[in-house]
Design a protein around this motif. Structure first.
Motif, PDB file in Angstrom:
ATOM      1  N   TYR A  89      28.341  49.375  27.356  1.00 30.89           N
ATOM      2  CA  TYR A  89      29.210  48.577  28.221  1.00 30.89           C
ATOM      3  C   TYR A  89      29.527  49.309  29.514  1.00 30.89           C
ATOM      4  O   TYR A  89      29.515  48.715  30.604  1.00 30.89           O
ATOM      5  CB  TYR A  89      30.492  48.256  27.462  1.00 30.89           C
ATOM      6  CG  TYR A  89      31.489  47.470  28.288  1.00 30.89           C
ATOM      7  CD1 TYR A  89      31.324  46.090  28.471  1.00 30.89           C
ATOM      8  CD2 TYR A  89      32.568  48.094  28.894  1.00 30.89           C
ATOM      9  CE1 TYR A  89      32.219  45.384  29.243  1.00 30.89           C
ATOM     10  CE2 TYR A  89      33.477  47.388  29.664  1.00 30.89           C
ATOM     11  CZ  TYR A  89      33.301  46.017  29.841  1.00 30.89           C
ATOM     12  OH  TYR A  89      34.190  45.319  30.619  1.00 30.89           O
ATOM     13  N   LEU A  90      29.815  50.590  29.388  1.00 27.38           N
ATOM     14  CA  LEU A  90      30.150  51.335  30.607  1.00 27.38           C
ATOM     15  C   LEU A  90      28.963  51.409  31.559  1.00 27.38           C
ATOM     16  O   LEU A  90      29.143  51.427  32.782  1.00 27.38           O
ATOM     17  CB  LEU A  90      30.627  52.754  30.239  1.00 27.38           C
ATOM     18  CG  LEU A  90      31.988  52.847  29.560  1.00 27.38           C
ATOM     19  CD1 LEU A  90      32.294  54.284  29.151  1.00 27.38           C
ATOM     20  CD2 LEU A  90      33.087  52.322  30.462  1.00 27.38           C
ATOM     21  N   ARG A 147      32.191  36.452  31.285  1.00 24.90           N
ATOM     22  CA  ARG A 147      31.596  36.590  32.619  1.00 24.90           C
ATOM     23  C   ARG A 147      32.274  37.717  33.388  1.00 24.90           C
ATOM     24  O   ARG A 147      33.495  37.858  33.365  1.00 24.90           O
ATOM     25  CB  ARG A 147      31.776  35.279  33.375  1.00 24.90           C
ATOM     26  CG  ARG A 147      31.208  35.253  34.763  1.00 24.90           C
ATOM     27  CD  ARG A 147      31.248  33.844  35.330  1.00 24.90           C
ATOM     28  NE  ARG A 147      32.594  33.277  35.239  1.00 24.90           N
ATOM     29  CZ  ARG A 147      33.528  33.460  36.154  1.00 24.90           C
ATOM     30  NH1 ARG A 147      33.271  34.188  37.213  1.00 24.90           N
ATOM     31  NH2 ARG A 147      34.710  32.900  35.996  1.00 24.90           N
ATOM     32  N   GLY A 148      31.415  38.469  34.008  1.00 22.64           N
ATOM     33  CA  GLY A 148      31.919  39.604  34.773  1.00 22.64           C
ATOM     34  C   GLY A 148      32.228  40.806  33.909  1.00 22.64           C
ATOM     35  O   GLY A 148      32.780  41.787  34.400  1.00 22.64           O
ATOM     36  N   GLY A 149      31.910  40.722  32.586  1.00 26.51           N
ATOM     37  CA  GLY A 149      32.173  41.868  31.711  1.00 26.51           C
ATOM     38  C   GLY A 149      33.564  41.895  31.171  1.00 26.51           C
ATOM     39  O   GLY A 149      34.023  42.940  30.680  1.00 26.51           O
ATOM     40  N   LEU A 150      34.297  40.793  31.271  1.00 20.06           N
ATOM     41  CA  LEU A 150      35.662  40.763  30.775  1.00 20.06           C
ATOM     42  C   LEU A 150      35.651  40.825  29.250  1.00 20.06           C
ATOM     43  O   LEU A 150      34.969  40.041  28.581  1.00 20.06           O
ATOM     44  CB  LEU A 150      36.348  39.478  31.241  1.00 20.06           C
ATOM     45  CG  LEU A 150      37.739  39.220  30.675  1.00 20.06           C
ATOM     46  CD1 LEU A 150      38.714  40.289  31.154  1.00 20.06           C
ATOM     47  CD2 LEU A 150      38.236  37.832  31.052  1.00 20.06           C
ATOM     48  N   PRO A 182      39.300  48.041  29.611  1.00 20.93           N
ATOM     49  CA  PRO A 182      40.276  46.990  29.858  1.00 20.93           C
ATOM     50  C   PRO A 182      39.989  45.784  28.953  1.00 20.93           C
ATOM     51  O   PRO A 182      38.846  45.353  28.840  1.00 20.93           O
ATOM     52  CB  PRO A 182      40.020  46.648  31.314  1.00 20.93           C
ATOM     53  CG  PRO A 182      38.583  46.925  31.539  1.00 20.93           C
ATOM     54  CD  PRO A 182      38.177  48.024  30.601  1.00 20.93           C
ATOM     55  N   PRO A 193      27.794  46.413  31.930  1.00 20.12           N
ATOM     56  CA  PRO A 193      28.579  45.402  31.222  1.00 20.12           C
ATOM     57  C   PRO A 193      27.945  44.015  31.260  1.00 20.12           C
ATOM     58  O   PRO A 193      28.150  43.216  30.365  1.00 20.12           O
ATOM     59  CB  PRO A 193      29.914  45.434  31.959  1.00 20.12           C
ATOM     60  CG  PRO A 193      29.630  46.025  33.258  1.00 20.12           C
ATOM     61  CD  PRO A 193      28.492  46.966  33.079  1.00 20.12           C
ATOM     62  N   ASP A 194      27.179  43.802  32.322  1.00 20.20           N
ATOM     63  CA  ASP A 194      26.593  42.472  32.427  1.00 20.20           C
ATOM     64  C   ASP A 194      25.626  42.177  31.279  1.00 20.20           C
ATOM     65  O   ASP A 194      25.433  41.015  30.895  1.00 20.20           O
ATOM     66  CB  ASP A 194      25.855  42.333  33.759  1.00 20.20           C
ATOM     67  CG  ASP A 194      26.829  42.347  34.922  1.00 20.20           C
ATOM     68  OD1 ASP A 194      28.046  42.178  34.672  1.00 20.20           O
ATOM     69  OD2 ASP A 194      26.393  42.564  36.068  1.00 20.20           O
ATOM     70  N   PHE A 227      41.586  41.800  27.749  1.00 17.70           N
ATOM     71  CA  PHE A 227      42.528  40.751  28.119  1.00 17.70           C
ATOM     72  C   PHE A 227      43.005  40.068  26.858  1.00 17.70           C
ATOM     73  O   PHE A 227      42.193  39.647  26.018  1.00 17.70           O
ATOM     74  CB  PHE A 227      41.856  39.728  29.028  1.00 17.70           C
ATOM     75  CG  PHE A 227      42.731  38.531  29.314  1.00 17.70           C
ATOM     76  CD1 PHE A 227      43.825  38.632  30.162  1.00 17.70           C
ATOM     77  CD2 PHE A 227      42.464  37.300  28.692  1.00 17.70           C
ATOM     78  CE1 PHE A 227      44.620  37.527  30.395  1.00 17.70           C
ATOM     79  CE2 PHE A 227      43.264  36.205  28.949  1.00 17.70           C
ATOM     80  CZ  PHE A 227      44.352  36.322  29.803  1.00 17.70           C
TER      81      PHE A 227
END
Lengths: 697, 138
Positions: B55-56, B126-129, B101, B59-60, B103
């Motif tokens: 991921y680091l 989307r965006g790696g969230l 991070p 992430p996409d 959410f």
């Protein structure tokens, strides 16, 4: 009251001999006329709130030497104001030259002899002893010719002597006229007797128309006398005419003096060849005798009128000479001439007939009788004033108050230029006062030119010589003027710096008007000239560096460029911005250096990053960053990735990288700010998505 | 620190065959099963563990995937009422010291505190969230 009166005397004397004084209207503002060139400076001072900083004080002090009474005497325009009247004293320049010549003139060794001669003349003419005679008068008259030989006399004694001689000559002529008149009178009496006798004889003999003939003869005598009378101007017809009434006298003698007829015949016979008297006893002879009598009487009248005319003329001439001497300030010679006049003319002729108006102005009352004694009184008072003033001059000189001494001497010289007291002033004292006079005159001229530096030096020099010279006031006035000039120049410089060249020019003009020789004005103009050259060069350099985005070069040469582009309204402000930017960069560079010294590479990197944000192309910043990069590569990589994601709108990925960077360097302000910024953006995005979903449902 | 939640079959290791007698084996098995079911704090991992390093790096590449992430709450980055909160968590496995991070929507009604450990069921959006679908305290 001596001074105003003395001043008035000076004014009138300077107007010239027997020239009507024509008071000129007083100037509107004597001080204003002198201060006309200073009006610009005064207005500048008023604008600056400090009025009257011009060198009025200096001028007043300097002029004090020429100004014995500031209310009455104006040396600038050579006028004297007294009781509302303005008197023109003539050319002050000429007077000053005379005064300067007097100060420079050495004392003549003959002055003592000359003064002794005049004193002897006074003694001979003095009425104190009561022994004045024709002989003493003659001796005094002879001494006048001796006195005239001396330079100090100036020919005044000769004028008096000539006038006396003229009066005596006229007196001799009158004596000759008197002899002639006596002889004519005798002949007239004989002719009268002859005519009377003949007329009486014919009347007794019964000659027809004898009476008418005698009457005709008498009328012819009267006509002849009348014809002669108009030749006598101003002759008193009452007295003379009374004697010329032959008809009644003839009538009175008719038939009453037969003895006289005989005698008359005899005398007539003796004088036949002289006067044309005939012994004929007929009417025709009688007519000729009467005619001869008329001619004789006409001659008598002509002689009398000529003698009278000559006497009046002599008196007027002498009085004219007296007034002239007085108005020429020859007071001693006025006294001498008055004494001669007193001896030559009788007491009834002492009233002045000429120069009344000039003399009247010296007297307080206008209803006084003006006589020769009046002239003597005024002359003695002037001499006394002169002597008293010269004592004051010497006293002031002895006290070291040279300015006062100079004032009094000038005042005294103006009045008693030809008096012994003024002429006998010591040579060495005059030399000292002459030096002071020249220094003060030079200071006044320099003050007019506003050469304050020179005035300053000169005033200091005068101050050491004259104790009563108010040099402090002069210096104060000079300093004030200099300061105001400098202030005006500063204002000009500020105006030029702000690009207001009109105000700058006004300021320079004001500064120059206050102090033309202000050295700062020269420096200012030179700087302005150099600034123009530097300005063109600096503009080229500035444009080149800005085109290459080489702000570092502009910063390195900021001092020169700042001065050169001071008046450049476009480049100047831009340069100021660049200098401010680079100043902040310099602070970050110094901070990075310090942090590196503390082995805090990440903080140093952040400082360099802040500097780079200000000037991305700064060589020095980039070089330092390149040197530091290997030590903070991971951190930098995270930050770089975070920025790339952030720019791409991948807020979550960016936030991940910011967090990673913060994990490497927890104190990172870049990471903290990035986290805050991206978190907000991310939540905004999520909130927007939630709203869209809610709206869709 | 990972909890000792090994499946029961691990107990039946061949090395351990000689320990209980054969009669007691069914009873022991039942007891173990019961303990396993009743033990407090026990959790089940339904998804793959979250690949932190992948991921680091990118992430996409993980977008749309579901993972299980065991992590300790490091800090609450931001919260917006009605939307949710962003948390920085430290994975209990993977790269040490890394923070991620996540959410958590307000709809989950979770009471979270720093230093608590949770098992997050996440989806890479989307965006790696890292969107938390559910969470369970460890």
């Amino acid at each position: 009251m001596r001074t105003p009166r003395l001043a008035l005397l000076l004014a009138t004397l300077a107007a010239g001999p027997l020239v009507a004084q024509t008071p000129t209207p007083p100037p509107a503002a004597p001080a204003g006329a002198a201060g006309a060139p200073r009006s610009a400076a005064e207005s500048a001072f008023n604008a600056l709130g400090t009025a009257n900083l011009e060198s009025n004080t200096l001028l007043q002090i300097i002029n004090k030497a020429f100004n014995t009474d500031s209310d009455a005497f104006n040396p600038e325009d050579g006028t004297l104001h007294y009781k509302g009247h303005t008197y023109n004293l003539g050319q002050m320049r000429v007077f000053r030259a005379r005064f300067e010549r007097y100060l420079a003139q050495p004392e003549s060794i003959d002055n003592d002899v000359y003064r002794a001669i005049l004193n002897e003349i006074f003694s001979l003419l003095s009425t104190r002893s009561g022994e004045a005679s024709a002989e003493t008068t003659r001796r005094a008259w002879q001494l006048l010719y001796r006195a005239a030989e001396y330079e100090a006399d100036g020919g005044a004694s000769l004028a008096v002597a000539n006038q006396v001689f003229n009066a005596w000559r006229i007196r001799d002529e009158r004596d000759a006229f008197a002899v002639t008149s006596a002889e004519l009178e005798r002949i007239r009496r004989q002719q009268q007797l002859a005519v009377s006798f003949a007329g009486d004889t014919m009347a007794r003999e019964g000659v027809t128309n004898a009476s008418s003939m005698v009457t005709a003869a008498g009328n012819s005598v009267t006509d002849a006398a009348s014809a002669a009378a108009p030749a006598i101007p101003g002759t008193n017809q009452g007295g003379t005419g009374g004697q010329n009434a032959p008809a009644p006298r003839n009538n009175n003698n008719t038939g009453t003096n037969p003895r006289g007829a005989t005698g008359g015949t005899g005398e007539g016979g003796r004088n036949t060849g002289q006067i044309g008297v005939t012994s004929t006893q007929g009417p025709v002879s009688q007519m000729f005798r009467a005619r001869e009598l008329a001619e004789t009487e006409a001659k008598i009248k002509a002689a009398e009128s000529s003698a009278m005319l000559t006497g009046v003329q002599a008196k007027l001439q002498f009085q004219t000479a007296l007034v002239n001497l007085f108005l020429q300030r020859r007071f001693q010679h006025t006294l001498i001439a008055a004494s001669f006049y007193r001896f030559i003319f009788r007491g009834t002729a002492q009233n002045l007939e000429v120069g009344k108006r000039e003399i009247q102005s010296f007297l307080p009352s206008s209803d006084l009788a003006l006589t020769v004694e009046t002239l003597e009184f005024l002359s003695r008072e002037a001499i006394n004033d002169t002597e008293a003033s010269m004592q004051a001059v010497r006293a002031s000189f002895a006290d070291g108050q040279l300015v006062t001494a100079l004032e009094r001497l000038q005042e005294t010289f103006f009045l008693g230029e030809f008096t012994p007291a003024v002429a006998g002033f010591e040579r060495e004292k005059k030399q000292v006062l002459l030096n002071l006079y020249r220094q003060m005159d030079q200071a006044r001229r320099l003050a007019d030119l506003k050469d304050y530096d020179a005035v300053d030096k000169l005033v200091a020099e005068i101050g050491t010589t004259a104790r009563d010279f108010r040099s402090a006031e002069v210096v104060s006035a000079i300093r004030a003027a200099q300061r105001m000039s400098t202030l005006a120049l500063y204002a000009a410089q500020q105006a030029a710096a702000s690009g207001d060249f009109i105000r700058a020019q006004e300021g320079v003009q004001r500064a120059a008007s206050l102090w033309p020789l202000n050295p700062a004005i020269k420096t200012y103009t030179e700087n302005m000239a150099n600034q123009v050259d530097l300005g063109s060069q600096a503009a080229q350099l500035f444009d080149d560096a800005l085109r290459r985005n080489d702000l570092r070069r502009l910063y390195d040469q900021r001092s020169e460029l700042a001065i050169a582009l001071l008046t450049d309204s476009v480049r100047g402000p831009r340069l100021k911005e660049i200098i401010e930017q680079l100043s902040r960069v310099e602070i970050f560079l110094a901070q990075a250096q310090e942090l590196l010294a503390q082995n805090n590479a990440f903080a140093a990197w952040e400082a360099l990053t802040n500097a780079s944000a200000i000037t991305p192309n700064d060589v020095q910043v980039n070089q330092r960053r390149a040197e530091l990069a290997p030590r903070v590569a991971t951190f930098v990589g995270r930050i770089d990735a975070a920025r790339r994601h952030e720019e791409a709108g991948r807020h979550a990925a960016a936030l991940t990288q910011w967090l990673a960077a913060q994990s490497i360097y927890p104190a990172s302000s870049l990471a903290r700010l990035g986290i805050e910024r991206v978190s907000g953006q991310l939540l905004d995005s999520l909130a927007a998505d939630a709203e869209r979903v809610a709206a869709a449902n | 620190m990972q909890l000792p939640l090994s499946p029961p079959f691990r107990i039946l290791d061949p090395d351990m065959r000689s320990l209980p007698p054969a009669v007691l084996r069914p009873a022991l098995f039942l007891c173990a099963a019961a303990l396993a079911l009743l033990a407090p704090g026990c959790a089940r991992q339904s998804n793959e563990p979250f690949p932190v390093s992948a991921y680091l790096e990118s992430p996409d590449n993980l977008q749309g995937n579901r993972y299980t992430l065991d992590a300790e709450i490091d800090a609450q980055l931001q919260w917006r009422e009605g939307t949710g909160r962003l948390l920085a968590v430290r994975p209990l496995s993977g790269e040490p010291g890394s923070r991620l991070p996540v959410f958590i929507a307000d709809s989950l009604n979770a009471n979270l505190m720093v230093a608590q450990r949770y098992r997050f069921e996440i989806t890479v959006r989307r965006g790696g969230l890292l969107y938390v679908n559910s969470l369970r305290k460890l």
